[in-house]
Design an enzyme around this catalytic site. Structure first.
Site, PDB file in Angstrom:
ATOM      1  CG  LEU B  18      38.070  25.627  50.032  1.00 31.91           C
ATOM      2  CD1 LEU B  18      36.599  25.343  49.783  1.00 31.91           C
ATOM      3  CD2 LEU B  18      38.782  24.353  50.477  1.00 31.91           C
ATOM      4  N   GLY B  19      40.657  28.191  47.077  1.00 28.74           N
ATOM      5  CA  GLY B  19      41.187  28.481  45.743  1.00 28.74           C
ATOM      6  C   GLY B  19      40.702  29.828  45.269  1.00 28.74           C
ATOM      7  N   GLY B  21      39.103  31.871  41.958  1.00 27.61           N
ATOM      8  CA  GLY B  21      38.495  31.774  40.633  1.00 27.61           C
ATOM      9  C   GLY B  21      38.831  33.020  39.834  1.00 27.61           C
ATOM     10  CG  ASN B  23      34.118  35.914  39.303  1.00 26.34           C
ATOM     11  OD1 ASN B  23      34.491  34.869  39.842  1.00 26.34           O
ATOM     12  ND2 ASN B  23      32.891  36.088  38.880  1.00 26.34           N
ATOM     13  N   GLY B  24      37.029  35.996  42.025  1.00 27.11           N
ATOM     14  CA  GLY B  24      36.945  36.014  43.474  1.00 27.11           C
ATOM     15  C   GLY B  24      37.662  34.842  44.115  1.00 27.11           C
ATOM     16  CB  VAL B  26      36.288  29.358  46.654  1.00 31.99           C
ATOM     17  CG1 VAL B  26      35.324  28.408  47.346  1.00 31.99           C
ATOM     18  CG2 VAL B  26      35.711  29.805  45.319  1.00 31.99           C
ATOM     19  CE  LYS B  39      33.817  33.251  42.639  1.00 33.33           C
ATOM     20  NZ  LYS B  39      33.818  32.562  41.356  1.00 33.33           N
ATOM     21  CG  ASP B 129      36.344  29.313  31.879  1.00 31.15           C
ATOM     22  OD1 ASP B 129      37.080  28.711  31.068  1.00 31.15           O
ATOM     23  OD2 ASP B 129      36.765  30.172  32.669  1.00 31.15           O
TER      24      ASP B 129
END
Lengths: 251, 291
Positions: B18-19, B21, B23-24, B26, B39, B129
């Site tokens: 899905l995308g 981030g 730090n990881g 998803v 995640k 953020d």
């Protein structure tokens, strides 16, 4: 926790080796990070190897960046060094107390607790960052970016719960016996940061090693016995903590 | 690809990414046929920080469906990878939403975003953020916050932020987490979503010493859609709401065209100007009385 951040764009050419000076700093529990700052097309000029070797000897990290990336890089390095130092301390304790190699080996509920404590330490531990700025002729056009990065770092440190301070030095000094000059003694305020490098006059050498050595002395003069241990205690077993995720809460 | 939890034993099928981030990654996944988002973290301690935030939010909201479903490690490519599973909420990042649903639709989404933030703030956290990529909007305007890597306990220094959304970058305050930190970022988020090109051009051309909320307000006033939210934007950039619930209420008033006035109270950076105005008024009063 004590850090030196060296920002430079060239090779050292006078005095003892900067890597040796950095290893002396590390022996005093002062981590040395190094940023090489270059303009486009200048990349070859910088002593990438020297920068790496200083950081390695000083237990820190090194990066080569363009001036517009300086602010972010200074932030990132300072924060990662704090987190990394605390992680090392905690992992060592975990080895001694529980016989596991790192936080990652703990079962999730215990891990949640230890990570919360690590974050607490990162936020509250006393932090001092001395910036050592190469102000030789080729660095002049980059000093505005350096000043902005220092202002931004001071703002972040001021936002912490723990005691924090920055100090700023530039090198070289005006005569051969003064490797670097103190521009700003320890402060925790951003407002006091005026123009830092206004009237810089200096000789043409780059005494990176002696300048580092001088900053280490400054730590010793101003902070007394700086070898301090991060306070650490594992939370007692079975303590009920409202922030700890119980395994029953998930799944 | 199948993935089995080491501690809790649940099995997940990874469907598609899905995308990514900070730090990881998803993934859209399924567990026993039910969809969820998963995640995968790069670092156990890092991901645990995020899991801790989500877990503490769960406790404050027993009446709502659970968001965090599982937290565990899985063997992937010969090493243990930490992960957590959360409820899957369909939606698209803000900028895509605005492109697809038109710039008018942002008014509904803006209210929902502030409701999500209010829940977070009431639980004692600041999102930190906040940016277009971390806010998913469903076609009806419902909002989900994703990537809690920047979430910070109120009173601590914000753990992670993005420069152009950061009030410290705009010289409008410090980086200690308080609800106003998120209001500021929310205002920048809508400028970025509706007028991204001009915002980025501004950040590239403006020297650091001239960064100031008034530069952002200049963009707002000269944009056809943002202009209608001018009062809200100003209050958000100046941190002038009493609470996030109030920010949400005033957003909806503004969006409905019932802007009302800006309440009393002068932000620090305007205090000098206001002082001068007061002095002038005093002089005028003296002149009036001595006639």
């Amino acid at each position: 926790m004590n850090q030196i951040l060296l920002i430079t764009d060239g090779h050292s050419n006078v005095g003892e080796s900067p890597a040796l000076a950095a290893s002396r700093a590390l022996a005093q529990d002062i981590v040395v990070n190094v940023i090489g700052v270059v303009d486009e097309g200048e990349a070859g000029r910088i002593g990438a190897e020297e920068i790496e070797s200083i950081a390695r000897a000083g237990g820190g990290m090194s990066r080569i960046v363009q001036p517009h990336m300086l602010t972010q890089t200074v932030q990132m390095m300072t924060q990662q060094t704090v987190v990394g130092t605390i992680r090392m301390t905690v992992n060592k304790e975990l080895r001694n107390l529980l016989g596991v190699e790192s936080v990652a080996e703990l079962p999730p509920p215990k891990r949640a607790e230890v990570v919360r404590m690590m974050e607490e330490l990162s936020e509250t531990t006393r932090l001092r960052v001395a910036l050592l700025i190469d102000a030789s002729a080729s660095m002049r056009p980059k000093l505005a970016a350096v000043e902005e990065a220092i202002r931004d770092l001071a703002l972040s440190l001021q936002s912490r719960q723990g005691e924090s301070a920055v100090a700023v030095f530039h090198f070289p000094g005006e005569d051969p016996h003064v490797p670097c000059v103190l521009d700003l003694p320890w402060t925790d305020r951003v407002d006091g940061l005026g123009k830092l490098f206004r009237n810089i006059r200096m000789q043409g050498t780059t005494p990176t090693g002696p300048a580092l050595q001088r900053v280490v002395e400054y730590f010793r003069e101003t902070c007394g016995n700086i070898k301090e241990k991060t306070e650490f205690a594992l939370p007692p077993h079975g303590r009920e903590d409202p922030d700890v995720m119980e395994s029953g809460d998930v799944g | 690809m199948l993935l089995k939890g080491k501690w809790n034993g649940h099995v997940y099928r990874l469907e598609r990414p899905l995308g990514a981030g900070s730090n990881g990654q998803v993934w859209l996944a399924s567990r026993g046929g039910a969809p969820c988002a998963l995640k995968l973290g790069l670092d156990a301690a890092d991901l645990q920080g995020e899991t801790n935030v989500l877990a503490s939010l769960e406790r404050g909201s027993r009446d709502r469906p659970s968001f965090l479903l599982d937290a565990d490690d899985a063997r992937l490519g010969g090493r243990d990878v930490p992960f957590y599973a959360m409820r899957y909420v369909p939606g698209m990042p803000v900028r895509k939403f605005v492109r697809r649903c038109g710039s008018g639709a942002f008014k509904a989404a803006g209210g929902h975003l502030l409701d999500r933030l209010a829940e977070l703030h009431e639980a004692g956290w600041v999102f930190g953020d906040l940016k277009c990529d971390n806010v998913l909007v469903a076609p009806g305007g419902q909002v989900t916050l994703v990537d809690y890597g920047g979430a910070t306990r109120i009173g601590r220094s914000v753990r992670q932020f993005t420069e152009i959304y950061d009030r410290g970058y705009w010289r409008a305050g410090n980086r200690t987490a308080d609800p106003a930190y998120d209001w500021f970022a929310a205002a920048v988020l809508w400028i970025h979503a509706l007028d991204g090109e001009r915002l980025l051009r501004l950040t590239r051309s403006l020297p650091p010493q001239h960064r100031h909320p008034r530069e952002l307000m200049r963009l707002v006033r000269s944009h056809p859609t943002l202009k209608s939210m001018e009062i809200w934007m100003r209050m958000a950039l100046e941190g002038r709401f009493g609470s996030t619930r109030e920010a949400s209420r005033r957003w909806r008033e503004c969006a409905a065209g019932l802007g009302g006035g800006v309440p009393d109270g002068i932000p620090g950076w305007m205090a000098g100007m206001a002082g001068a105005t007061l002095a002038l008024a005093a002089v005028a009063a003296v002149l009036w009385f001595s006639r």
